[in-house]
Write a protein that holds these residues in place. Structure first.
Motif, PDB file in Angstrom:
ATOM      1  N   ALA A 195      47.336  84.329  49.320  1.00 36.91           N
ATOM      2  CA  ALA A 195      46.631  85.079  50.358  1.00 36.91           C
ATOM      3  C   ALA A 195      47.614  85.971  51.109  1.00 36.91           C
ATOM      4  N   ARG A 222      47.588  83.388  60.300  1.00 37.71           N
ATOM      5  CA  ARG A 222      46.779  82.991  59.160  1.00 37.71           C
ATOM      6  C   ARG A 222      47.533  82.094  58.184  1.00 37.71           C
ATOM      7  N   VAL A 250      36.902  94.063  52.647  1.00 41.80           N
ATOM      8  CA  VAL A 250      37.610  93.173  53.581  1.00 41.80           C
ATOM      9  C   VAL A 250      37.654  93.813  54.960  1.00 41.80           C
ATOM     10  N   GLU A 274      43.384  89.477  52.609  1.00 44.12           N
ATOM     11  CA  GLU A 274      42.639  88.884  53.714  1.00 44.12           C
ATOM     12  C   GLU A 274      42.033  89.988  54.580  1.00 44.12           C
ATOM     13  N   GLN A 275      42.835  90.984  54.882  1.00 45.52           N
ATOM     14  CA  GLN A 275      42.364  92.152  55.600  1.00 45.52           C
ATOM     15  C   GLN A 275      43.417  93.241  55.504  1.00 45.52           C
ATOM     16  N   CYS A 314      49.718  83.197  55.979  1.00 53.15           N
ATOM     17  CA  CYS A 314      49.729  83.873  54.676  1.00 53.15           C
ATOM     18  C   CYS A 314      50.847  84.912  54.634  1.00 53.15           C
TER      19      CYS A 314
END
Length: 306
Positions: free
Chosen positions: A21, A47, A151, A121-122, A49
């Motif tokens: 991720a 997060r 996303v 993730e974004q 990640c």
């Protein structure tokens, strides 16, 4: 670290091989994009990640149809490498424990970032702070990415110097606002922040000479408060640990949300989905918030409810 120059390979790997991720951030070396890198590094750390930094050498720099001085192309390439190296140092300075990778790509910036969205993730982008009118300061890349990928996209402008411990989310009971609520509640948990849920409504358009009676206004107000409570209920049950302030007001959503953003670390809005034209895809409310908010804005595309 040697940057990977094939963004499509990254996207395929993330989507099909279960790559770790990660949050993607675009940088061009400007102060605005450097602020976005720092914001993205903190986000990746929250997060748990990795962070992927993307810089795009746009074609004009290498395809100038004129004679260029000796070493010009090498100089451009060196500049691009320096941009990602500086961004990498910024990210590691902000969040020393995260894994940081870089992508040095060629092509159009928005297209490269859209490719990188696969498996992310974004995506985080900055705002160039340029515009023809006061307040209209969003860069073209930000508008070309927000709402056009599956996303969430965060436009990290007007980042507060100190954490305020509050997230603002706009909602109206629609599918895209449900996606915004899902993101906002999860982000509130991640940050240990309070959530300010804002529901704005308009008076109905009446014919010329019509009179709006106080009982009608009160009935509409009660109905809108009920819509707001019913919309929030499943989220309150799912996230009982989140402190939620509610605002239900008759007023323009952009003005209400942007006013609330003055005391927030992040404001969350929904988008209508994928499409061609930025304002049509985002909707007028998301578009207006992106231009006028006093803190970073997360644009979340509808992907279902609770």
């Amino acid at each position: 670290m040697t940057p990977n120059t094939d963004p499509a390979a990254h996207a395929d790997a993330a989507a099909h091989t279960g790559a770790a991720a990660h949050v993607v951030v675009g940088t061009d070396g400007s102060p605005a994009s450097t602020a976005a890198v720092a914001w993205a590094a903190e986000d990746a750390a929250r997060r748990g990640c990795a962070l992927r930094i993307v810089h795009v050498c746009e074609p004009w720099a290498l395809d100038i149809p004129l004679d260029t001085p000796p070493g010009f192309r090498d100089s451009v390439g060196e500049h691009c490498r320096e941009v990602v190296e500086v961004a990498q140092d910024v990210a590691r300075g902000v969040a020393p424990g995260i894994e940081v990778s870089t992508v040095l790509a060629s092509g159009r910036v928005a297209e490269a970032l859209r490719r990188e969205a696969a498996g992310a993730e974004q995506i985080v982008v900055g705002s160039r702070g340029l515009g023809g009118f006061a307040g209209l300061v969003l860069g073209s890349v930000s508008l070309a990415v927000a709402g056009h990928v599956a996303v969430p996209v965060v436009v990290a402008r007007n980042v507060p110097e100190e954490t305020k411990g509050r997230i603002v989310v706009g909602f109206d009971g629609s599918e895209h606002s449900a996606a915004a609520l899902a993101y906002a509640f999860a982000e509130a948990v991640r940050r240990g922040a309070a959530l300010h849920a804002v529901h704005s409504w308009h008076m109905p358009v009446l014919g010329s000479g019509a009179t709006v009676y106080p009982p009608l206004v009160e009935d509409l107000s009660i109905a809108e408060r009920q819509v707001a409570e019913e919309t929030l209920l499943p989220w309150l049950e799912k996230y009982p640990q989140v402190e939620v302030d509610r605002t239900v007001v008759c007023g323009h959503p952009v003005l209400t949300l942007c006013d609330a953003s003055q005391d927030a670390d992040l404001i969350v809005v929904g988008s209508r989905g994928l499409g061609t034209f930025g304002s049509a895809v985002l909707g007028s409310i998301s578009h207006g918030v992106l231009h006028h908010a006093h803190c970073p804005v997360a644009v979340v595309r509808a992907q279902g409810g609770v």
